[in-house]
Design a protein around this motif. Sequence first.
Motif, PDB file in Angstrom:
ATOM      1  N   LEU A   1      -5.588  -1.066 -14.727  1.00  0.00           N
ATOM      2  CA  LEU A   1      -4.310  -0.482 -14.326  1.00  0.00           C
ATOM      3  C   LEU A   1      -3.475  -0.243 -15.575  1.00  0.00           C
ATOM      4  O   LEU A   1      -3.359  -1.133 -16.423  1.00  0.00           O
ATOM      5  CB  LEU A   1      -3.560  -1.426 -13.390  1.00  0.00           C
ATOM      6  CG  LEU A   1      -4.297  -1.876 -12.130  1.00  0.00           C
ATOM      7  CD1 LEU A   1      -3.492  -2.979 -11.421  1.00  0.00           C
ATOM      8  CD2 LEU A   1      -4.546  -0.701 -11.190  1.00  0.00           C
TER       9      LEU A   1
ATOM     10  N   TYR B   1      -3.673  -1.726  -7.015  1.00  0.00           N
ATOM     11  CA  TYR B   1      -4.512  -2.316  -5.971  1.00  0.00           C
ATOM     12  C   TYR B   1      -3.932  -3.675  -5.583  1.00  0.00           C
ATOM     13  O   TYR B   1      -3.460  -4.417  -6.452  1.00  0.00           O
ATOM     14  CB  TYR B   1      -5.932  -2.558  -6.481  1.00  0.00           C
ATOM     15  CG  TYR B   1      -6.787  -1.340  -6.672  1.00  0.00           C
ATOM     16  CD1 TYR B   1      -7.542  -0.824  -5.613  1.00  0.00           C
ATOM     17  CD2 TYR B   1      -6.873  -0.720  -7.905  1.00  0.00           C
ATOM     18  CE1 TYR B   1      -8.359   0.287  -5.800  1.00  0.00           C
ATOM     19  CE2 TYR B   1      -7.690   0.391  -8.100  1.00  0.00           C
ATOM     20  CZ  TYR B   1      -8.424   0.893  -7.044  1.00  0.00           C
ATOM     21  OH  TYR B   1      -9.234   1.974  -7.222  1.00  0.00           O
TER      22      TYR B   1
ATOM     23  N   THR C   1      -8.241   8.199  -6.700  1.00  0.00           N
ATOM     24  CA  THR C   1      -9.210   7.185  -7.122  1.00  0.00           C
ATOM     25  C   THR C   1      -9.097   5.947  -6.242  1.00  0.00           C
ATOM     26  O   THR C   1     -10.104   5.397  -5.782  1.00  0.00           O
ATOM     27  CB  THR C   1      -8.955   6.805  -8.597  1.00  0.00           C
ATOM     28  OG1 THR C   1      -9.144   7.967  -9.404  1.00  0.00           O
ATOM     29  CG2 THR C   1      -9.889   5.696  -9.058  1.00  0.00           C
ATOM     30  N   ARG C   2      -7.868   5.518  -6.005  1.00  0.00           N
ATOM     31  CA  ARG C   2      -7.639   4.334  -5.196  1.00  0.00           C
ATOM     32  C   ARG C   2      -8.196   4.530  -3.776  1.00  0.00           C
ATOM     33  O   ARG C   2      -8.937   3.687  -3.249  1.00  0.00           O
ATOM     34  CB  ARG C   2      -6.134   4.048  -5.148  1.00  0.00           C
ATOM     35  CG  ARG C   2      -5.766   2.727  -4.523  1.00  0.00           C
ATOM     36  CD  ARG C   2      -4.254   2.538  -4.548  1.00  0.00           C
ATOM     37  NE  ARG C   2      -3.918   1.348  -3.800  1.00  0.00           N
ATOM     38  CZ  ARG C   2      -3.882   1.289  -2.473  1.00  0.00           C
ATOM     39  NH1 ARG C   2      -4.159   2.364  -1.762  1.00  0.00           N
ATOM     40  NH2 ARG C   2      -3.598   0.161  -1.860  1.00  0.00           N
TER      41      ARG C   2
ATOM     42  N   ILE D   1     -11.271  -3.597 -12.547  1.00  0.00           N
ATOM     43  CA  ILE D   1     -10.092  -2.825 -12.120  1.00  0.00           C
ATOM     44  C   ILE D   1      -9.162  -2.723 -13.318  1.00  0.00           C
ATOM     45  O   ILE D   1      -8.780  -3.737 -13.916  1.00  0.00           O
ATOM     46  CB  ILE D   1      -9.366  -3.487 -10.937  1.00  0.00           C
ATOM     47  CG1 ILE D   1     -10.286  -3.521  -9.710  1.00  0.00           C
ATOM     48  CG2 ILE D   1      -8.080  -2.724 -10.614  1.00  0.00           C
ATOM     49  CD1 ILE D   1      -9.661  -4.176  -8.489  1.00  0.00           C
TER      50      ILE D   1
ATOM     51  N   ASP E   1      -6.634  -5.482  -0.294  1.00  0.00           N
ATOM     52  CA  ASP E   1      -7.146  -4.146   0.042  1.00  0.00           C
ATOM     53  C   ASP E   1      -8.671  -4.074  -0.063  1.00  0.00           C
ATOM     54  O   ASP E   1      -9.315  -3.214   0.554  1.00  0.00           O
ATOM     55  CB  ASP E   1      -6.589  -3.097  -0.927  1.00  0.00           C
ATOM     56  CG  ASP E   1      -5.092  -2.904  -0.781  1.00  0.00           C
ATOM     57  OD1 ASP E   1      -4.561  -3.209   0.305  1.00  0.00           O
ATOM     58  OD2 ASP E   1      -4.469  -2.455  -1.762  1.00  0.00           O
TER      59      ASP E   1
ATOM     60  N   TYR F   1     -13.005   0.748 -11.342  1.00  0.00           N
ATOM     61  CA  TYR F   1     -11.876   1.556 -10.849  1.00  0.00           C
ATOM     62  C   TYR F   1     -10.761   1.545 -11.890  1.00  0.00           C
ATOM     63  O   TYR F   1     -10.430   0.478 -12.413  1.00  0.00           O
ATOM     64  CB  TYR F   1     -11.264   0.981  -9.571  1.00  0.00           C
ATOM     65  CG  TYR F   1     -12.180   0.526  -8.458  1.00  0.00           C
ATOM     66  CD1 TYR F   1     -13.538   0.871  -8.392  1.00  0.00           C
ATOM     67  CD2 TYR F   1     -11.654  -0.260  -7.424  1.00  0.00           C
ATOM     68  CE1 TYR F   1     -14.333   0.441  -7.339  1.00  0.00           C
ATOM     69  CE2 TYR F   1     -12.440  -0.693  -6.365  1.00  0.00           C
ATOM     70  CZ  TYR F   1     -13.784  -0.346  -6.329  1.00  0.00           C
ATOM     71  OH  TYR F   1     -14.556  -0.772  -5.290  1.00  0.00           O
TER      72      TYR F   1
ATOM     73  N   LYS G   1       0.846  -1.189   0.000  1.00  0.00           N
ATOM     74  CA  LYS G   1       0.000   0.000   0.000  1.00  0.00           C
ATOM     75  C   LYS G   1       0.889   1.249   0.000  1.00  0.00           C
ATOM     76  O   LYS G   1       0.707   2.176  -0.770  1.00  0.00           O
ATOM     77  CB  LYS G   1      -0.869  -0.032   1.261  1.00  0.00           C
ATOM     78  CG  LYS G   1      -1.998   0.967   1.251  1.00  0.00           C
ATOM     79  CD  LYS G   1      -2.886   0.729   2.441  1.00  0.00           C
ATOM     80  CE  LYS G   1      -4.108   1.636   2.430  1.00  0.00           C
ATOM     81  NZ  LYS G   1      -4.992   1.332   3.544  1.00  0.00           N
TER      82      LYS G   1
ATOM     83  N   SER H   1       2.602   1.858  -3.342  1.00  0.00           N
ATOM     84  CA  SER H   1       1.868   2.469  -4.457  1.00  0.00           C
ATOM     85  C   SER H   1       1.795   3.982  -4.296  1.00  0.00           C
ATOM     86  O   SER H   1       1.783   4.714  -5.276  1.00  0.00           O
ATOM     87  CB  SER H   1       0.474   1.867  -4.582  1.00  0.00           C
ATOM     88  OG  SER H   1      -0.292   2.201  -3.452  1.00  0.00           O
TER      89      SER H   1
ATOM     90  N   LEU I   1      -6.687   3.145 -12.514  1.00  0.00           N
ATOM     91  CA  LEU I   1      -5.523   3.937 -12.120  1.00  0.00           C
ATOM     92  C   LEU I   1      -4.591   4.034 -13.322  1.00  0.00           C
ATOM     93  O   LEU I   1      -4.051   3.030 -13.782  1.00  0.00           O
ATOM     94  CB  LEU I   1      -4.790   3.273 -10.949  1.00  0.00           C
ATOM     95  CG  LEU I   1      -5.633   2.784  -9.764  1.00  0.00           C
ATOM     96  CD1 LEU I   1      -4.722   2.196  -8.681  1.00  0.00           C
ATOM     97  CD2 LEU I   1      -6.494   3.912  -9.193  1.00  0.00           C
TER      98      LEU I   1
END
Lengths: 374, 374
Positions: B320, B304, B282-283, B318, B308, B296, B2, B5, B298
């Motif tokens: 990415l 992520y 956003t996260r 998701i 989480d 979501y 976490k 990131s 990013l």
Amino acid sequence: MKQYSIVLALSLTLISSLMTAQTASSKIIEDFKPSVLNQPGKEFPQVNSQGYARFRIEAPAADSIIVSLGLGGKKGGTKLSKGADGVWTGTTAGPMDEGFHYYHVNVDGGTFNDPGALNFYGSVRWESGIEIPAHDQDFYALKSVAHGNVQQILFPSKSTNTSRRAFVYTPPGYEKEQSKRYPVLYLQHGWGEDETAWSNQGHANLIMDNLIAEEKIKPFIIVMTYGMTNEIKFGGLKNFDITPFQTVMVDELIPYVDANFRTVAKQSYRAMAGLSMGGMETRMITLKKTDVFSHYALLSGGLYNPEDIKDKSKVKLIFLSCGSKENPDGVKKSATALKNAGFNAVSYVSEGTAHEFQTWRRSLKELAPLLFKE
Amino acid sequence: MKQYSIVLALSLTLISSLMTAQTASSKIIEDFKPSVLNQPGKEFPQVNSQGYARFRIEAPAADSIIVSLGLGGKKGGTKLSKGADGVWTGTTAGPMDEGFHYYHVNVDGGTFNDPGALNFYGSVRWESGIEIPAHDQDFYALKSVAHGNVQQILFPSKSTNTSRRAFVYTPPGYEKEQSKRYPVLYLQHGWGEDETAWSNQGHANLIMDNLIAEEKIKPFIIVMTYGMTNEIKFGGLKNFDITPFQTVMVDELIPYVDANFRTVAKQSYRAMAGLSMGGMETRMITLKKTDVFSHYALLSGGLYNPEDIKDKSKVKLIFLSCGSKENPDGVKKSATALKNAGFNAVSYVSEGTAHEFQTWRRSLKELAPLLFKE
């Protein structure tokens, strides 16, 4: 007289960046604050309660920095002085007129913008902008009222073979009241400006929001597009041909707006107005396209003669305005002649302002309540 | 992880203006043309077919002009040379990456913009912008297709005690199909940028118009607002508190948009995406507000971890992404871990680009078809 109004628009354009001389106050009050048009977090340029502007620009190795803003007595603008810290500072020789001013900065012979100020399109370049607080600034302030939207649209234009941009102000409630239809004002910028001017410099959307919140006007739509469709070089207005822009406006933009927004698509609910060169365009187009527009407004943008207008019954309003430092007598005389000839004509003179946006913000505020009356 | 990131997002931000070293081509092809992001009528800056940029700035009395754009080998940017005519010119030492780049000009120690280029908000200032033609530029080109609108809205924000600005992209047909409701993507800019970035630099509206015209996506609305609600000083992201922006986004903006636009006001039809710092936001927000967003994304904005996310059933997608010159392995590994844990996760790497807008334009093009699938 027809010739005169074009020459007037031209000469007004040419002097647009010159300021009238004022007597400098004996003492500068040290209550300077950042201009509200500064970039986020920037302390300079600043303005004080008297209307003086103060500049501060870092360029330690420069030999000369001159800000183009100044007063009549200092035609060359405001010369900044370098301090021991290598930072250049300077204050205008006297108070500036209320409202918005374009400017730029000459650094060692090159033209740049003030890195502290936001940029606004004028004089065919993105200029720096500064705002001198006006005694009546409340009418274009961002308030806690219902706000309309300003929409960027891209409409197809066969005559110019591209998608062209316009901005459309839709009043508060437009999205919700889905059965309601609205009149439309087509509102043009001046020479060297573009379709961003009336929102960015003019705050047209905030002027409308505030008038609507105070119930001084019935809501209408405003459409703003680029009026320099054929390339207009500086001083080239004499040979200006309205045809290319008229085609974009009347044959392409208006049908697109009527098809894509809930307008009342009738001559009696369509107005055209413009400032400076946009007034010249408004005059030319409204006189030719009498079945398209019913309300005409020239803001520091020329005059109408009664004899120019063939069918009086098609004209619902003629609005003429300018700043008191421009040609107020011409505007008043023209309105009187129109009234004597039986037209619904109104003149407005903005006190203490010249050929600048404060004149046109006030003109829009005066014009809006006169439009589209039953 | 976490922590990682966040540090990643931070360090990516810090290096955003640095370019990776490339080997300069042996010969510069003299087919330079004005950048498409120049101010109207301006001949410079120019770009050639290899991706070199050439600058030309008038400032006859200056002692030094350095353009901040350059290549790894010339970390200080591109030093211009003064010609006999007093005009400064220079060319980058090698080809630039495809797409959009921010830059500014150092004149005698002061930071100014290139008077030839348009301005774009980045690095907490209005910077100059230049566009290096990309082999795939067609997907964000202005074409003769039906165009959506970009609307400026001013929404009430009690938590910040003002009217805040957002831009809303409504797809073609939105005005006419008055019974149709649309999903919404909330799309955030990066550090030092603002709510203008995704339209001006990103061409988000044109990307959508083109995807819709090609029937590659079903139309949806995009909402873009300012994400630096609490003042973020350079390097201060470590102590970043998401709460003020989350309040604006979730408690003020979303209810306003749902009340004033024809949205499908459900978690399953609401996505949030952001680039760089906007990805970090956003996260944080999507992990906290699991009942608000279902998709979501990013973009160069962190990762992520499967652990989480508390309730897997609430997450529909998701996404990415990053540029190949960023951290492609991290992005791919994170997507794989998410897939292994049962999430619908997709990764995308933009070839040959770094922490810049070409990466994010391409990411939006890849993301859009994955959103709001039945």
